[in-house]
Design an enzyme around this catalytic site. Structure first.
Site, short mmCIF file in Angstrom:
data_model
loop_
_atom_site.label_atom_id
_atom_site.label_comp_id
_atom_site.label_asym_id
_atom_site.label_seq_id
_atom_site.Cartn_x
_atom_site.Cartn_y
_atom_site.Cartn_z
N LYS A 71 7.59 -0.64 6.53
CA LYS A 71 7.63 0.30 5.91
C LYS A 71 9.02 0.53 4.97
O LYS A 71 9.97 0.29 5.30
CB LYS A 71 7.27 1.66 6.71
N GLU A 73 -5.27 7.09 7.68
CA GLU A 73 -4.51 8.56 7.76
C GLU A 73 -5.61 9.32 7.05
O GLU A 73 -6.52 9.10 6.21
CB GLU A 73 -3.33 8.32 7.14
N PHE A 81 -6.91 1.83 5.74
CA PHE A 81 -6.09 0.63 5.51
C PHE A 81 -6.55 -0.47 6.49
O PHE A 81 -5.65 -1.36 6.10
CB PHE A 81 -4.72 1.29 5.53
N LYS A 94 2.51 4.61 1.55
CA LYS A 94 2.89 5.25 2.93
C LYS A 94 2.56 6.48 2.82
O LYS A 94 3.33 7.36 2.08
CB LYS A 94 4.07 4.86 3.22
N GLU A 143 0.77 -1.15 -0.07
CA GLU A 143 0.11 -0.09 0.00
C GLU A 143 0.85 1.10 -0.11
O GLU A 143 2.01 1.29 0.43
CB GLU A 143 -0.97 0.04 1.18
N ARG A 190 5.00 -2.70 17.67
CA ARG A 190 5.86 -2.65 16.46
C ARG A 190 6.37 -3.91 16.14
O ARG A 190 7.77 -3.88 16.51
CB ARG A 190 7.05 -1.29 16.63
N ARG A 232 -3.38 9.18 16.93
CA ARG A 232 -2.56 8.00 17.37
C ARG A 232 -2.33 7.92 18.66
O ARG A 232 -2.07 6.85 19.25
CB ARG A 232 -1.35 7.98 16.38
#
Length: 503
Positions: free
Chosen positions: A373, A260, A298, A211, A209, A367, A231
């Protein structure tokens, strides 16, 4: 439980860098805490009173400290009750009453307790990284699996509530936590990949996707009630009415979407990140008209009564496309030409691409390596520790930044370098005005700050170094922007910085 017990545990946590030792310290304290004081003790140790911010400034607190007590007598309940009274006091005469309550509290505190309370109330104890160690401590104290504690924390958003449930009801109580509409959960986070090829090789079946350089949002809808969170789980619904209206029109009864939002130019390219963020604090009609926000979703975490957190991404993606339609982030499942997608994202003004494992559940608040990413340049989110006064044309401005990476074991940020590059005149003026509000101390050349501000740094890489305590130093670091959407707990870890040595 005496406050002194918490203060001594806090000092022991600061004195060790061993995660195992930190976990043992926390487990011992939690085992000793009476059930009625457990929540407050957990809140104090993680730097967040149960009442949240109580609205008392640094200078006021400094004036209230006064003569300390000779012996420890304060209990955790004494402190929690006093802070509750301060938080609940409002109206005429409230400032005087709040000062009286806090003055009495400080007068009953020993020097060490005064210092702890001062740091707790000014935010200097707010070490978000310690939350991960506290999760381990709760698990060790109660004998429940750490994954259960982590999941309950993810869903509740509250470590005190999670710890209380674990102590009172063990594993069954933790399993009872569910996603609740209107209560945001901690977002899943991504890790960096060295290259697109590396990311594709590491994961199996993937979706790739765009970013985007936007602000993270989590949207909850229950019937006509729509709420939008950042966030950091701050609600911003009243500032972003167009997003709430859009989600209210989606073909569903209830939904939780992760994504986002961006402000776009007339030709559809993303505006600077700071312009998007400015909308989260403004309801001025002229700004709303000029900076309409466009959402790009997303992930779908809940749809029409069904929670999807544990479902694989491929199933969540199906639900997402069914409900969000044209508002889904551009991307492809198992793309024939991933490099073309990366090029298209960059050409459109975005940062790169995300490569996501289609078999992975939603690991909120973590994470991991299920989301990677890929960006053409190296960037790190670091904590500003201090700033030096400038020279030459920067005389009179706070300029050269001291930068720290997050300690994953809950210690203070670890310094990894300095930079003054990339600072515009506007940023220099802003720093000089803002930094004294976060001042811990200063000398002739430097103002040292509470570790709260996150700045995004672009760099050419890192190198081994004995100059800084982390053993690494940034190479050719330059400021890209500040990240008001992130807290110190969201900064990159020292492990992430060291991992760049391999690149």
């Amino acid at each position: 439980m005496h406050l002194d017990d918490v203060v001594r545990a806090s000092a022991e946590l600061t004195a060790t860098r061993s995660r195992k030792a930190k976990t043992a310290i926390l487990a011992e304290l939690l085992n000793a805490a009476p059930p009625g004081e457990l929540a407050a003790a957990v809140a104090f140790l993680t730097g967040r009173p149960t009442q949240g911010r109580i609205g008392i400034g640094w200078r006021t607190l400094a004036e209230l400290r006064g003569e300390p007590a000779a012996r420890p007598e304060l209990t955790v309940t004494d402190v929690d009750t006093a802070l509750g009274e301060v938080a609940a006091t409002s109206g005429s005469g409230s400032a005087r009453r709040r000062a009286e309550v806090l003055g009495t509290l400080f007068a009953r505190a020993t020097p060490a307790e005064q210092e702890f309370l001062f740091r707790l109330l000014t935010g200097e104890l707010r070490q978000g990284a310690l939350e991960g160690v506290m999760v381990d401590g709760v698990a060790a104290a109660t004998g429940v699996p750490v994954e259960l504690v982590r999941r309950a924390f993810m869903l509740s958003g509250s470590l005190p509530a999670t710890a209380g449930a674990a102590v009172a009801g063990g594993a069954p109580a933790l399993r009872a936590f569910r996603l609740e509409l209107g209560r945001p959960i901690r977002p899943m986070l991504a890790s960096p990949a060295e290259s697109l090829d590396d990311a594709l090789a590491e994961l199996g079946d993937v979706v790739v996707e765009y970013k985007m350089d936007g602000a993270r949002i989590q949207v909850h809808r229950d019937g006509d009630d729509v709420r939008v969170y950042t966030r950091t789980l701050r609600e911003v619904t009243k500032h972003v009415g167009e997003l709430a209206d859009l989600v209210r029109e989606l073909p569903c009864r209830s939904v939780v979407l992760d994504g986002e939002t961006l402000a776009l130019t007339d030709d559809g390219r993303p505006r600077p990140f700071q312009e998007t963020m400015s909308r989260f604090g403004s309801t001025r009609e002229e700004q709303v008209r000029e900076l309409l926000l466009r959402p790009y979703f997303f992930d779908c975490l809940h749809l029409d009564g069904t929670d999807l957190l544990d479902a694989p991404l491929r199933d969540r993606n199906t639900a997402l496309r069914d409900v969000a339609g044209e508002h889904v982030t551009p991307g492809e499942t198992q793309p024939a030409d991933p490099a073309a997608l990366l090029d298209a994202s960059l050409d459109a003004g975005h940062e790169g691409v995300m490569v996501k494992d289609l078999d992975a559940p939603y690991a909120a608040g973590r994470r991991g390596r299920a989301w990677l990413k890929v960006k053409p340049s190296h960037t790190l989110d670091l904590v500003v520790l201090a700033a030096e006064w400038g020279h030459g044309r920067r005389t009179g401005y706070l300029s050269n930044l001291h930068l720290g990476a997050r300690d994953p074991d809950g210690g203070p940020p670890i310094m990894v370098g300095k930079t003054f590059k990339g600072l515009t005149d506007e940023l220099l003026a802003w720093q000089t005005e803002r930094f004294p509000e976060l001042e811990r101390r200063r000398d002739d050349w430097t103002v040292y700050l509470r570790p709260e501000l996150v700045v995004e740094i672009e760099l050419d890489g890192v190198q081994t170094s004995t100059r800084y305590p982390g053993g690494v130093a940034l190479r050719f670091a330059r400021v890209l922007r500040y990240r008001p959407d992130k807290q110190a707990a969201d900064a990159d870890t020292i492990d992430a910085v060291r991992a760049m040595l391999r690149g």
